[in-house]
Design an enzyme around this catalytic site. Structure first.
Site, PDB file in Angstrom:
ATOM      1  N   GLY A 158      53.601  27.637  40.174  1.00  0.00           N
ATOM      2  CA  GLY A 158      52.418  27.659  41.015  1.00  0.00           C
ATOM      3  C   GLY A 158      51.116  27.607  40.250  1.00  0.00           C
ATOM      4  N   ASP A 160      59.570  26.169  30.446  1.00  0.00           N
ATOM      5  CA  ASP A 160      60.122  26.620  31.729  1.00  0.00           C
ATOM      6  C   ASP A 160      61.622  26.355  31.712  1.00  0.00           C
ATOM      7  OD1 ASP A 160      60.730  27.035  34.570  1.00  0.00           O
ATOM      8  OD2 ASP A 160      58.575  26.865  34.895  1.00  0.00           O
ATOM      9  N   LYS A 188      62.256  21.705  35.962  1.00  0.00           N
ATOM     10  CA  LYS A 188      60.810  21.674  36.193  1.00  0.00           C
ATOM     11  C   LYS A 188      60.077  20.978  35.044  1.00  0.00           C
ATOM     12  CE  LYS A 188      60.269  25.645  39.273  1.00  0.00           C
ATOM     13  NZ  LYS A 188      59.616  26.960  39.472  1.00  0.00           N
ATOM     14  N   ASP A 191      55.434  34.549  36.154  1.00  0.00           N
ATOM     15  CA  ASP A 191      55.410  35.345  37.384  1.00  0.00           C
ATOM     16  C   ASP A 191      56.108  36.686  37.215  1.00  0.00           C
ATOM     17  OD1 ASP A 191      57.995  34.535  37.154  1.00  0.00           O
ATOM     18  OD2 ASP A 191      58.171  33.684  39.159  1.00  0.00           O
ATOM     19  N   CYS A 194      56.437  36.925  43.787  1.00  0.00           N
ATOM     20  CA  CYS A 194      56.129  36.056  44.921  1.00  0.00           C
ATOM     21  C   CYS A 194      57.364  35.801  45.764  1.00  0.00           C
ATOM     22  CB  CYS A 194      55.541  34.737  44.425  1.00  0.00           C
ATOM     23  SG  CYS A 194      53.904  34.894  43.682  1.00  0.00           S
TER      24      CYS A 194
END
Length: 388
Positions: free
Chosen positions: A157, A178, A202, A246, A308
């Site tokens: 994000g 990632d 990703k 995150d 999240c």
């Protein structure tokens, strides 16, 4: 005082050296600072000269030469502007400052070495034309962006908008770290990815999007989970790290590595309708700031800081914070403005309101406290799982 009297007064006060003396000083460790503008420098410059431009010299010299004891030799086209520049630099606290008599014109006349700095081709001039119109950036600044290296931790994000705009700005090398794959639930906010790429890594998906936007950017992909065993290898050699992770374990790990490697950490975080942003940079020349541990000495209990995936997030919110991370990164790379060092910028999307909080450096911080040796990496998963 008239212009001639002012110039005479400077010549009486500012030491002047010949081009050959300047070269000898440079070989002994002095910094030769070319304060001419980009359209002059493109015609040639002494090898190894620091090209800062007179208009932004005071803003950039402290980052470029953090040691005020290091000798500086200022150079312009004819030897006049460099006298004024030398005076301004001396006011900033540099102890040994001189001006090169005769400037670059005399340097060439005496047959001293000259190199041609990299210039933008026609395609780059067209692509970055709006940057070139800005005196704060110009051709020299754009060339600096194209030579820069930025690592993004996370292609999700926050990493998505940050990477997109850094690629658009022309940052030459973008590293991505990632270990995850694209899921359909990502697409509400992770704009690097598409429905057609669900199931792909990703990193691979992000590379395809970034190279399609700007083929001139080199994308270095790392399909890996960041850990103590690989963090220095992955972060080493980059100018700025953009942390879009995150979870607290990764944020502490990235912070600790950035402290050790002396790299600015542009950190962002989002939660439901709220986001925050800061630049953690204890190694900042002359004006060091706090690190992430100065703000959060210990992580909050897991139940008070859900991810999240557990608590949800407004889809557009990471776009706001990620774009601000990209903005801070460009400022750092160009030495422009005042970065968010020692400041926490908070955004409340429901109220449409930004709030800024001061962050003090903790002199007792185990990682960035003055004079403290790096204590080493820890088991970050266990550290963040423990309740204070």
């Amino acid at each position: 005082m008239g212009a001639r009297d002012r110039l005479a007064e400077l010549k009486a006060r500012i030491p002047e050296v010949t081009p050959r003396e300047a070269l000898a000083l440079q070989l002994r460790g002095a910094v030769l600072v070319d304060v001419r503008e980009a359209d002059e420098i493109v015609q040639g410059t002494p090898p190894g000269a620091l090209r800062l431009g007179r208009g932004f010299l005071e803003l950039r010299i402290e980052q470029a030469v953090p040691d005020p004891q290091r000798p500086l030799v200022l150079m312009c086209g004819s030897g006049t502007r460099s006298l004024f520049a030398a005076e301004d630099v001396a006011r900033l606290g540099y102890r040994s400052v001189s001006s090169m008599a005769g400037g670059f014109g005399r340097w060439k006349q005496e047959g001293l070495p000259v190199e041609q700095p990299p210039s933008l081709d026609a395609a780059a001039r067209e692509r970055y034309s709006r940057h070139l119109l800005m005196p704060e950036i110009g051709e020299a600044g754009q060339a600096r962006l194209m030579a820069s290296r930025v690592l993004l931790v996370g292609a999700g994000g926050l990493g998505s908008p940050a990477a997109y705009y850094l690629a658009a700005a022309g940052v030459g090398t973008l590293g991505l770290v990632d270990h995850d794959v694209v899921e359909r639930s990502n697409l509400q906010r992770q704009i690097l990815h598409t429905d057609a790429r669900v199931g792909r890594s990703k990193v691979d998906s992000a590379r395809q999007a970034l190279e399609a936007l700007n083929p001139g950017v080199k994308v270095v992909g790392n399909e890996a989970r960041l850990g103590s065993e690989n963090v220095e290898r992955l972060l080493g050699g980059y100018d700025v790290v953009v942390d879009g992770s995150d979870n607290f374990a990764t944020r502490y790990l990235v912070n600790d590595a950035c402290v050790k490697l002396r790299i600015p950490d542009v950190n962002g975080a989002v939660y439901r309708f709220e986001g925050q942003l800061s630049v953690f940079w204890p190694a900042r020349p002359r004006r060091p700031g706090p690190c992430y541990r100065c703000l959060y000495r210990e992580p909050p209990p897991p139940e008070l800081a859900p991810s999240c995936a557990e608590a949800g997030v407004l889809g557009v919110l990471p776009g706001v914070i990620g774009l601000l991370q990209a903005t801070e990164t460009v400022k750092l790379l160009l030495g422009l403005g005042e970065p968010l060092v020692g400041r926490l910028l908070c955004f409340d999307a429901l109220r449409g309101r930004f709030t800024e909080l001061a962050i003090e450096r903790d002199p007792q911080c185990r990682y960035c406290g003055e004079g403290r040796a790096f204590p080493g990496y820890v088991d970050y998963e266990r550290f963040c799982a423990a309740t204070p």
